[in-house]
Design a protein around this motif. Structure first.
Motif, PDB file in Angstrom:
ATOM      1  N   LEU A  71       6.995  -9.198  -0.130  1.00 10.90           N
ATOM      2  CA  LEU A  71       8.220  -9.974  -0.029  1.00 10.90           C
ATOM      3  C   LEU A  71       7.979 -11.260   0.750  1.00 10.90           C
ATOM      4  N   GLU A  72       8.792 -12.265   0.474  1.00 13.91           N
ATOM      5  CA  GLU A  72       8.697 -13.519   1.228  1.00 13.91           C
ATOM      6  C   GLU A  72       9.064 -13.296   2.684  1.00 13.91           C
ATOM      7  N   SER A  73       9.982 -12.376   2.930  1.00 16.82           N
ATOM      8  CA  SER A  73      10.423 -12.062   4.285  1.00 16.82           C
ATOM      9  C   SER A  73      10.592 -10.551   4.390  1.00 16.82           C
ATOM     10  N   GLN A  74      10.280 -10.004   5.547  1.00 10.92           N
ATOM     11  CA  GLN A  74      10.409  -8.572   5.750  1.00 10.92           C
ATOM     12  C   GLN A  74      11.580  -8.224   6.666  1.00 10.92           C
ATOM     13  N   ASN A  75      12.560  -9.112   6.770  1.00 13.42           N
ATOM     14  CA  ASN A  75      13.696  -8.807   7.635  1.00 13.42           C
ATOM     15  C   ASN A  75      14.622  -7.789   6.952  1.00 13.42           C
ATOM     16  N   ASN A 101      -1.007  -4.073   3.904  1.00 15.21           N
ATOM     17  CA  ASN A 101      -0.967  -5.402   3.297  1.00 15.21           C
ATOM     18  C   ASN A 101       0.033  -5.536   2.154  1.00 15.21           C
ATOM     19  N   ARG A 102       0.785  -4.501   1.854  1.00 17.65           N
ATOM     20  CA  ARG A 102       1.849  -4.626   0.863  1.00 17.65           C
ATOM     21  C   ARG A 102       3.141  -4.133   1.505  1.00 17.65           C
ATOM     22  N   ASP A 103       4.224  -4.697   1.097  1.00 17.24           N
ATOM     23  CA  ASP A 103       5.509  -4.311   1.673  1.00 17.24           C
ATOM     24  C   ASP A 103       6.127  -3.121   0.946  1.00 17.24           C
ATOM     25  N   ILE A 104       6.044  -3.156  -0.377  1.00 20.05           N
ATOM     26  CA  ILE A 104       6.717  -2.181  -1.222  1.00 20.05           C
ATOM     27  C   ILE A 104       5.723  -1.653  -2.252  1.00 20.05           C
ATOM     28  N   LEU A 105       5.820  -0.361  -2.547  1.00 23.71           N
ATOM     29  CA  LEU A 105       5.061   0.219  -3.656  1.00 23.71           C
ATOM     30  C   LEU A 105       6.055   0.881  -4.592  1.00 23.71           C
ATOM     31  N   LEU A 106       6.037   0.435  -5.845  1.00 25.92           N
ATOM     32  CA  LEU A 106       6.917   0.987  -6.870  1.00 25.92           C
ATOM     33  C   LEU A 106       6.101   1.841  -7.834  1.00 25.92           C
ATOM     34  N   ASP A 128      15.211 -11.921  -6.304  1.00 29.33           N
ATOM     35  CA  ASP A 128      14.923 -12.949  -5.300  1.00 29.33           C
ATOM     36  C   ASP A 128      14.111 -12.363  -4.145  1.00 29.33           C
ATOM     37  N   GLY A 129      13.255 -13.192  -3.591  1.00 24.14           N
ATOM     38  CA  GLY A 129      12.542 -12.816  -2.377  1.00 24.14           C
ATOM     39  C   GLY A 129      11.170 -12.200  -2.580  1.00 24.14           C
ATOM     40  N   ILE A 130      10.695 -12.128  -3.818  1.00 22.72           N
ATOM     41  CA  ILE A 130       9.360 -11.571  -4.068  1.00 22.72           C
ATOM     42  C   ILE A 130       8.337 -12.702  -3.982  1.00 22.72           C
ATOM     43  N   ALA A 131       7.311 -12.495  -3.149  1.00 24.61           N
ATOM     44  CA  ALA A 131       6.241 -13.488  -3.019  1.00 24.61           C
ATOM     45  C   ALA A 131       5.116 -13.211  -4.010  1.00 24.61           C
ATOM     46  N   ARG A 132       4.683 -11.951  -4.098  1.00 27.88           N
ATOM     47  CA  ARG A 132       3.566 -11.564  -4.955  1.00 27.88           C
ATOM     48  C   ARG A 132       3.748 -10.141  -5.462  1.00 27.88           C
ATOM     49  N   MET A 133       3.150  -9.890  -6.643  1.00 27.96           N
ATOM     50  CA  MET A 133       3.128  -8.540  -7.205  1.00 27.96           C
ATOM     51  C   MET A 133       1.758  -8.287  -7.812  1.00 27.96           C
ATOM     52  N   ARG A 134       1.315  -7.057  -7.707  1.00 27.38           N
ATOM     53  CA  ARG A 134       0.066  -6.622  -8.343  1.00 27.38           C
ATOM     54  C   ARG A 134       0.323  -5.268  -8.993  1.00 27.38           C
ATOM     55  N   SER A 135      -0.096  -5.144 -10.242  1.00 27.76           N
ATOM     56  CA  SER A 135       0.156  -3.914 -10.988  1.00 27.76           C
ATOM     57  C   SER A 135      -1.138  -3.163 -11.249  1.00 27.76           C
ATOM     58  N   SER A 136      -1.045  -1.837 -11.190  1.00 24.81           N
ATOM     59  CA  SER A 136      -2.159  -0.954 -11.539  1.00 24.81           C
ATOM     60  C   SER A 136      -1.620   0.122 -12.464  1.00 24.81           C
ATOM     61  N   PHE A 137      -2.308   0.322 -13.580  1.00 29.98           N
ATOM     62  CA  PHE A 137      -1.877   1.304 -14.568  1.00 29.98           C
ATOM     63  C   PHE A 137      -2.572   2.635 -14.332  1.00 29.98           C
ATOM     64  N   THR A 138      -1.815   3.708 -14.435  1.00 32.88           N
ATOM     65  CA  THR A 138      -2.372   5.044 -14.314  1.00 32.88           C
ATOM     66  C   THR A 138      -3.137   5.368 -15.590  1.00 32.88           C
ATOM     67  N   LEU A 139      -4.398   5.728 -15.458  1.00 35.02           N
ATOM     68  CA  LEU A 139      -5.178   6.155 -16.624  1.00 35.02           C
ATOM     69  C   LEU A 139      -4.891   7.614 -16.949  1.00 35.02           C
ATOM     70  N   ARG A 140      -4.858   8.440 -15.906  1.00 32.57           N
ATOM     71  CA  ARG A 140      -4.422   9.829 -16.050  1.00 32.57           C
ATOM     72  C   ARG A 140      -4.078  10.358 -14.677  1.00 32.57           C
ATOM     73  N   THR A 141      -3.169  11.309 -14.657  1.00 34.56           N
ATOM     74  CA  THR A 141      -2.790  11.944 -13.406  1.00 34.56           C
ATOM     75  C   THR A 141      -3.731  13.112 -13.177  1.00 34.56           C
ATOM     76  N   MET A 142      -4.397  13.107 -12.038  1.00 34.67           N
ATOM     77  CA  MET A 142      -5.387  14.147 -11.758  1.00 34.67           C
ATOM     78  C   MET A 142      -4.793  15.327 -10.989  1.00 34.67           C
ATOM     79  N   VAL A 143      -3.835  15.078 -10.104  1.00 32.22           N
ATOM     80  CA  VAL A 143      -3.200  16.127  -9.332  1.00 32.22           C
ATOM     81  C   VAL A 143      -1.719  15.794  -9.189  1.00 32.22           C
TER      82      VAL A 143
END
Length: 151
Positions: A71-75, A101-106, A128-143
């Motif tokens: 987020l741009e701000s963490q208030n 180093n990340r504020d939120i994990l979705l 509003d208020g998002i500075a950066r996002m990075r996505s990772s795709f699940t290949l398979r659920t192991m547990v």
């Protein structure tokens, strides 16, 4: 919470549909005291609900994506605004406020990459208020676990 309450919780995590008589037998109580304990656990908010575990792929939603959001701000106001926005997004299955180093994990569930692109462009990127996002795709659920440790 005593050992019997913990046995009730463990048994219900394994099978939330079991009949009260069966649950009472598993935990070593008669049905009436068992029912009172279950009601007390529900009233105290220890048991928060009951639901079915489903196979998301068999429902046409095979893609799981983890999205790290900075987020741009963490208030408090920024966090509340973000939380309100994502609570209306049906694709968002989990939203965690994180340390590090990340504020939120979705955790987002969608049918395919086209649906993910549409979700990003038409929904998440409009918050509003998002500075950066990075996505990772699940290949398979192991547990996957549905029973909490130590219960």
């Amino acid at each position: 919470m005593d050992a019997i309450d913990r046995r009730i919780i463990a048994a219900l995590q394994e099978n939330g549909r079991q009949k009260l008589g069966d649950l009472a037998e598993v935990v070593g109580l008669s049905p009436t005291p068992c029912a009172r304990r279950v009601a007390a656990l529900e009233e105290a908010g220890v048991i928060t609900g009951y639901g079915a575990r489903v196979d998301q792929a068999k429902l046409g939603l095979p893609v799981s994506v983890f999205i790290s959001v900075e987020l741009e701000s963490q208030n408090r106001e920024a966090l509340t605004q973000f939380e309100r926005a994502v609570s209306r997004m049906h694709e968002v299955m989990e939203c965690h406020l994180m340390s590090g180093n990340r504020d939120i994990l979705l955790r987002v569930v969608v049918a395919d990459l086209t649906a993910f692109d549409r979700f990003m462009e038409e929904t998440l990127m409009r918050v509003d208020g998002i500075a950066r996002m990075r996505s990772s795709f699940t290949l398979r659920t192991m547990v996957t676990r549905n029973v909490l440790p130590g219960v």
